[in-house]
Enzyme design. Sequence first.
Site, PDB file in Angstrom:
ATOM      1  N   SER A 155       0.812  -1.220   0.000  1.00  0.00           N
ATOM      2  CA  SER A 155       0.000   0.000   0.000  1.00  0.00           C
ATOM      3  C   SER A 155       0.845   1.270   0.000  1.00  0.00           C
ATOM      4  CB  SER A 155      -0.946   0.007   1.205  1.00  0.00           C
ATOM      5  OG  SER A 155      -0.231  -0.119   2.414  1.00  0.00           O
ATOM      6  N   ASP A 403      -3.105   6.374  12.081  1.00  0.00           N
ATOM      7  CA  ASP A 403      -2.290   5.749  11.050  1.00  0.00           C
ATOM      8  C   ASP A 403      -0.985   6.526  10.917  1.00  0.00           C
ATOM      9  OD1 ASP A 403      -1.098   4.786   8.763  1.00  0.00           O
ATOM     10  OD2 ASP A 403      -2.884   4.957   7.491  1.00  0.00           O
ATOM     11  N   HIS A 406       1.054   5.149   6.570  1.00  0.00           N
ATOM     12  CA  HIS A 406       0.846   5.714   5.240  1.00  0.00           C
ATOM     13  C   HIS A 406       1.108   7.218   5.268  1.00  0.00           C
ATOM     14  CE1 HIS A 406      -1.550   1.961   5.407  1.00  0.00           C
ATOM     15  NE2 HIS A 406      -1.029   1.788   4.197  1.00  0.00           N
TER      16      HIS A 406
END
Length: 453
Positions: A155, A403, A406
């Site tokens: 990702s 998060d 990312h």
Amino acid sequence: MDIPKQHQTKKATTPMAKKYRISFPFRPWGIRIRFQPLMGILLTVLIMATIYLTGKNTVQTSDDRVSIDTNSSDSPQECDFFSGKWVFDNVSYPLYSGKQCSYMSDQVACERYGRPDLKYQNWRWQPHQCDLPRFNATALLEMLRNKRLVYVGDSLNRGQWVSMVCLVESAVPPSQKSVDWVGDGSLISFRAFEYNASIDFYWEPLLVESNSDHPFNHRLPDRIIRIQAIEKHAKSWTNADVLVFNSYLWWRRPTLKVLWGSFDNSDGVYKEVEMLRSFEMALKTWSDWMEFHVDRNRTQLFFQSMSPTHLWNYEWTSGGEGNCYNETEPITTEGHWGGGSDVNMLRLVEAAIKNLENRGVTVQLLNITQMSEYRKEAHPTIYKKHWETFTEEQLSNPVSYADCIHWCLPGVPDAWNEILYALLLRSSPSSPPLSSSSSSPLSSSSSSSNSSS
């Protein structure tokens, strides 16, 4: 840590300039004194011109070739793009509007999901020895005319793919572009029809085949890899003209279950293998495939180093007990290295690249780890789409579900792509020389999109 230079040019040697004796005829008449200053000036100009022609350009009379030394320490052709600092620039950055990018992913659309501070969009990466060339969407698409660029990995690489699509899509009219999900969704392809160019992402988080290969249903308690199997994946990207690999976070556990055999065959042999050893074996499988199946005369190969995480704020704040949540400024301590980046894994990647080089296959390391280590404030934290449901206790403590892996877009992956663009420019025979100008904003088009976790 020493990173091997991917581009070294032997410094041109300049033979000693020839000496020329310049004389003027003697004029005995009286007006000689009146012209003496003018003759002195002319003499000086001629001497300087002679030195310039015989020294700087080194005319070699044996074969009339001109040798010019361009291997200066600040030459963009030799510059280490990965060594530098972040500079706040709210004039030229961001390079595009996150809200207006047609293909923005909900996983990294921090502004869309309510992030109040947007300074993370205004930082420009500045190499120490030179400037990155101005990103030009049309120039990149021209380089990709009739070609295919594929990001292969997890990702983080998908986020870099989204970044590149947002960087270039505004240069393509709406009727001349599309994004298609191929097969089960492992392959996503942005097409620019006028250029017959594609910028693709292929989901392959562990380099080799694994039980985590499904692009959506991959959150499994046991992570199993088929250590000698890569064919199923490779058929989707082997014929690309530019390949950008990454593989890191999915390896981050003490051991992985390694399978010799097939998932469909009960006779397969399973064994728990220490993480570094299993990563090394996967890199060997990947390297062997690259040597025998990728056209080394056609395909440009890149392997991206690990994308750092910022999970523990005690690494930059004394006594801290949180993570990247609520951070609004980069780390300014030069050389900062957090616990989320494994040096031993990077050394294994370097060794694999070196081994391939010895076998005649050139892979450039995109060493983005150090530059990204400084950007603790550039993660989505809570400002993204969440596919899981949180308890009231979790919601009352945002640190618990922030998060810090990312990256928000626009943001850090744009700088990775600026460097990739610079390296593609460097190797393109038809492109202009790298300039010393910084990037400028790009206009963008309309909104909306969606992405998986």
